[in-house]
Design a protein around this motif. Structure first.
Motif, PDB file in Angstrom:
ATOM      1  N   THR A  73     -53.754 -18.519 -49.138  1.00  0.00           N
ATOM      2  CA  THR A  73     -52.952 -17.303 -48.961  1.00  0.00           C
ATOM      3  C   THR A  73     -53.845 -16.105 -48.649  1.00  0.00           C
ATOM      4  O   THR A  73     -53.554 -15.309 -47.746  1.00  0.00           O
ATOM      5  N   THR A  74     -54.928 -15.958 -49.400  1.00  0.00           N
ATOM      6  CA  THR A  74     -55.846 -14.825 -49.183  1.00  0.00           C
ATOM      7  C   THR A  74     -56.452 -14.868 -47.793  1.00  0.00           C
ATOM      8  O   THR A  74     -56.526 -13.849 -47.094  1.00  0.00           O
ATOM      9  N   GLU A  77     -53.857 -13.869 -45.253  1.00  0.00           N
ATOM     10  CA  GLU A  77     -53.593 -12.427 -45.281  1.00  0.00           C
ATOM     11  C   GLU A  77     -54.691 -11.638 -44.577  1.00  0.00           C
ATOM     12  O   GLU A  77     -54.446 -10.554 -44.038  1.00  0.00           O
ATOM     13  N   GLY A 164     -55.843  -7.930 -39.892  1.00  0.00           N
ATOM     14  CA  GLY A 164     -55.944  -8.644 -41.161  1.00  0.00           C
ATOM     15  C   GLY A 164     -56.981  -8.037 -42.078  1.00  0.00           C
ATOM     16  O   GLY A 164     -56.756  -7.883 -43.287  1.00  0.00           O
ATOM     17  N   ARG A 167     -55.882  -4.676 -43.673  1.00  0.00           N
ATOM     18  CA  ARG A 167     -54.959  -4.789 -44.816  1.00  0.00           C
ATOM     19  C   ARG A 167     -55.720  -4.818 -46.137  1.00  0.00           C
ATOM     20  O   ARG A 167     -55.186  -4.435 -47.177  1.00  0.00           O
TER      21      ARG A 167
END
Length: 767
Positions: A73-74, A77, A164, A167
């Motif tokens: 997931t990291t 993201e 990315g 963020r």
């Protein structure tokens, strides 16, 4: 952003590794590393740009499956991807290398496609922008139409990574590309609209600048990924060089993965041996160059061991499987090389620290350049051009490739030569080594002992033979090569009890009927120091054998004590040597060349052995070694290494046995001969699959060459940016030239690293 600590903490949990796609530079790796370091339960995170892998070590408080999902997931993201099949267990190395090959092919195709589209649109854009004769009314609008797909679609991989990273309030090389190209396009669009509305006077448009920058960077990336993909060819070939099927004794053909321990399979001439095993029937010349680096096939007969992935060139073998799956030598080699490539060299930490602050610093320098030009000259176009040039020339691609790519190529080439590096630190440890210590038996010599003669005192031949049989019966209980040679030469056996090994000296046991009067006796076999009295005749035979470079083993007996407690040697009567057994171990034919190679590398060579001084000196003279340390007990070998280190030497140790493991671990650099024990290999930094001692010289030379390549790469990467940024800020370097130069620096690092593939070593034929 949090950088991984210089020294990873010790944890009980195994590291978790996931493949990562989409990285374009070391800053990308640093961004992912920082994001993973912040996850709960992560003690340390490392991301390798060249191998495209993220590795975390946990504190043991989190479930691996949960952590794998958090990592995935990291990474997503942050704008990067993890292949869907990757989980806490992860694919096998073979599957992962296949995935890397497929990913490389996809990346190459993607960069090629984006570059071709950009080139087709950029060429006419440059012509109408830079050739006044081709500038028709409204040409700026055509320029906008041509530049927009280039800056938008062709450059999208850079923009996606920039978004990315943003963020997570991070910056990467892609940030510089995005800011530079989007700034050029945006400024030009504003100027074009301003002209349409009658504003901004004579300001120029720079659509071609952004488009050319994207095109050149894509060209450089396309060439870079094509070249760097070759870096992993060696290890991919190693892991893929396996038979897909195996033919069992009854003719049944099964998948290699279905092989189990104890199964017997047939290998015909020209076929690849399916897995590691022992030959139970037949003989053949086996080409093992894949794992040993030796070009000459080795003859294997019944009872000989073979390695899966090697080729039977001229005979049919029936092989019983002794290792399958992930336990085979080929799988272990691939795993060791893979771990070495995933690790991070100490010299890389400087690059990691620079990468963490480099991009924000460049953005600040670019902004300062813009403001300074505006204040000094008032020329917005010149100010904008200089600022964009600073952004583009600073892209740290070369910096990110400098270390991991050289390690990847160097360790891959080492695997082809039968040299396995445990980790990047081992490469660096070779630099300062000044002394190399060689174990004698099994390293300088063949390690295959044979009994040359056995002589017992006394005139009665039958009694002498009976005593020698008793000696062989005691030696049969020992695993020492000398004991095994004696036992093999005299197969008759007498009942033995109370066997005890005397560390580094010999053995003792109670043998039924071995006394002179027919009673039981304690038979002692071993070195001189065990005996209280050595008759002149026995001594003369021993001295003569030792002068010839052979090993003399003495034997004697005392009345049985009824037990072999810790004080048995003190409590017994005086022990008199009654027999001498001469054992020979031939020097390897290449050992002298190896010693010469060590000297060529600037190393002092020391022979270390538990054997007697005379025999050791004879072997040393034969191979050209001047310094000998003999009659050293196994437990004292590490102390000898410590003493050499106390004298100021940086010591490399080469050994193959269990008793060498402490010395290998104590040495600044441990090199285990792969034909030796697993314990020795575990304690070492480098493993030599071949028994050829010249391979140890190859290991040191390749390690030094790899480290030299890393340092050369880092120097030119730093020097390039250090020299180029001021030129760009002063307006001397055009943004388009900067983009071409940036790509060129990456290609230089790739090309310099790939030169390691041509490393030949000391075993290669020399003119």
């Amino acid at each position: 952003m949090t950088a991984a600590p210089d020294t990873a903490p010790e944890t009980g949990a195994a590291p978790l590794t996931l493949p990562v796609e989409g990285m374009t530079c070391s800053s990308c790796a640093a961004t992912i590393q920082g994001g993973l370091s912040k996850l709960d339960g992560v003690a340390d995170a490392t991301v390798n740009f060249a191998t495209r892998r993220a590795t975390v070590r946990t504190d043991g408080t989190i479930d691996p499956d949960a952590l794998a999902e958090m990592m995935r997931t990291t990474i997503a993201e942050l704008g990067y991807q993890v292949p869907q099949s990757a989980g806490s267990d992860g694919p096998t190395l073979e599957e992962e290398h296949a995935q890397h090959a497929a990913a490389d092919t996809a990346r190459i195709a993607d960069y090629r496609r984006r570059f071709l589209v950009a080139a087709v649109l950029t060429v006419p854009l440059m012509l109408i922008s830079m050739v006044p004769a081709w500038q028709f009314s409204g040409w700026e609008w055509v320029a906008l139409a041509l530049a927009t797909p280039v800056v938008g679609w062709s450059a999208w991989p850079f923009h996606r990574a920039t978004i990315g990273a943003a963020r997570h309030r991070a910056t990467t090389m892609d940030t510089l590309v995005t800011i530079g190209t989007v700034a050029a396009w945006s400024w030009s669009t504003v100027v074009l609209l301003g002209h349409a509305w009658g504003a901004l006077g004579h300001a120029h448009v720079y659509f071609e600048t952004g488009a050319v920058i994207v095109t050149l960077i894509l060209l450089g990336k396309w060439m870079e990924v094509r070249s760097s993909a070759r870096a992993g060819d060696a290890i991919r070939a190693l892991s893929s060089r396996q038979a897909s099927t195996a033919t069992l004794e009854d003719g049944t053909v099964i998948e290699r993965s279905a092989l189990e321990l104890g199964m017997r399979f047939i290998t015909r001439p020209g076929e690849i041996i399916a897995t590691d095993g022992v030959v139970v029937d037949g003989e053949a010349a086996v080409d093992a160059s894949l794992v040993t680096g030796e070009s000459v096939p080795v003859r294997v007969v019944e009872g000989g061991e073979v390695v899966g992935g090697t080729v039977a060139t001229d005979g049919t073998l029936t092989v019983e499987a002794t290792r399958v799956g992930s336990e085979t030598m080929l799988a272990q080699i691939a795993r060791m090389v893979d771990e070495a490539q995933t690790g991070r060299a100490r010299v890389q930490r400087l690059a990691d620290r620079v990468a963490r602050i480099f991009v924000p610093a460049v953005i600040a320098v670019s902004a300062f350049t813009l403001v300074a030009w505006l204040l000094v000259t008032g020329d917005a176009g010149a100010a904008f051009t200089a600022a964009v040039a600073v952004l583009i020339i600073s892209c740290p691609c070369a910096l990110g490739l400098a270390t991991p790519l050289a390690i990847m190529v160097g360790t891959g080439r080492g695997a082809q030569l039968g040299v396995l590096v445990k980790g990047p630190e081992a490469l660096e440890d070779t630099r300062d080594v000044t002394t190399i210590v060689l174990d004698k038996t099994g390293t300088v010599t063949e390690g295959r002992m044979t009994l040359v003669s056995a002589t017992a005192s006394g005139e009665d031949k039958d009694q002498a033979d009976a005593f020698l049989d008793a000696v062989a019966s005691v030696e049969a209980r020992s695993e020492h090569p000398i004991a095994q040679a004696i036992a093999a030469a005299r197969p008759a056996r007498i009942p033995v009890k109370g066997f005890r090994a005397l560390a580094g000296s010999g053995v003792v046991a109670t043998v039924k009927g071995a006394a002179v009067d027919g009673g039981n006796a304690d038979v002692t076999v071993g070195a001189r120091r065990l005996f209280d009295e050595i008759p002149d005749a026995i001594e003369a035979l021993a001295v003569e054998a030792e002068r010839e470079g052979r090993t003399a083993v003495l034997a004697g007996r005392t009345p049985a004590t009824g037990g072999l407690g810790t004080d048995v040697l003190k409590a017994r009567p005086a022990l008199v040597a009654e027999a001498v057994l001469v054992v020979s171990d031939a020097v390897k034919p290449t050992s002298r060349e190896a010693v010469a190679a060590f000297r060529e590398l600037g190393l002092d060579v020391v022979l270390l052995t538990g054997d007697n001084a005379r025999a050791a000196q004879t072997v040393a003279e034969e191979v050209g070694i001047e310094r000998v340390i003999a009659e050293v007990l196994p437990g004292d070998k590490a102390e000898v290494i410590r003493e050499l280190q106390a004298e100021g030497a940086r010591v490399a140790m080469v050994g193959d046995g269990i008793n060498d493991a402490p010395a290998l671990a104590q040495a600044d650099l441990g090199l285990a001969v792969g034909t030796g024990t697993d314990v020795a290999r575990e304690a070492s930094d480098l493993t030599i699959v071949s028994g050829d001692l010249r391979a140890a010289a190859d290991a040191i030379a390749l390690s030094r060459r790899t480290l030299s390549t890393i340092r050369g790469n880092l120097f030119w990467a730093f020097a390039y940016n250090t020299a180029a940024i001021p030129l760009a800020a002063l307006g001397i370097l055009n943004p388009m030239i900067a983009a071409a130069a940036m790509g060129g620096s990456s290609l230089f690092v790739v090309g310099n690293s790939l030169r390691l593939r041509r490393f030949a070593g000391y075993r290669a034929p020399r003119a």
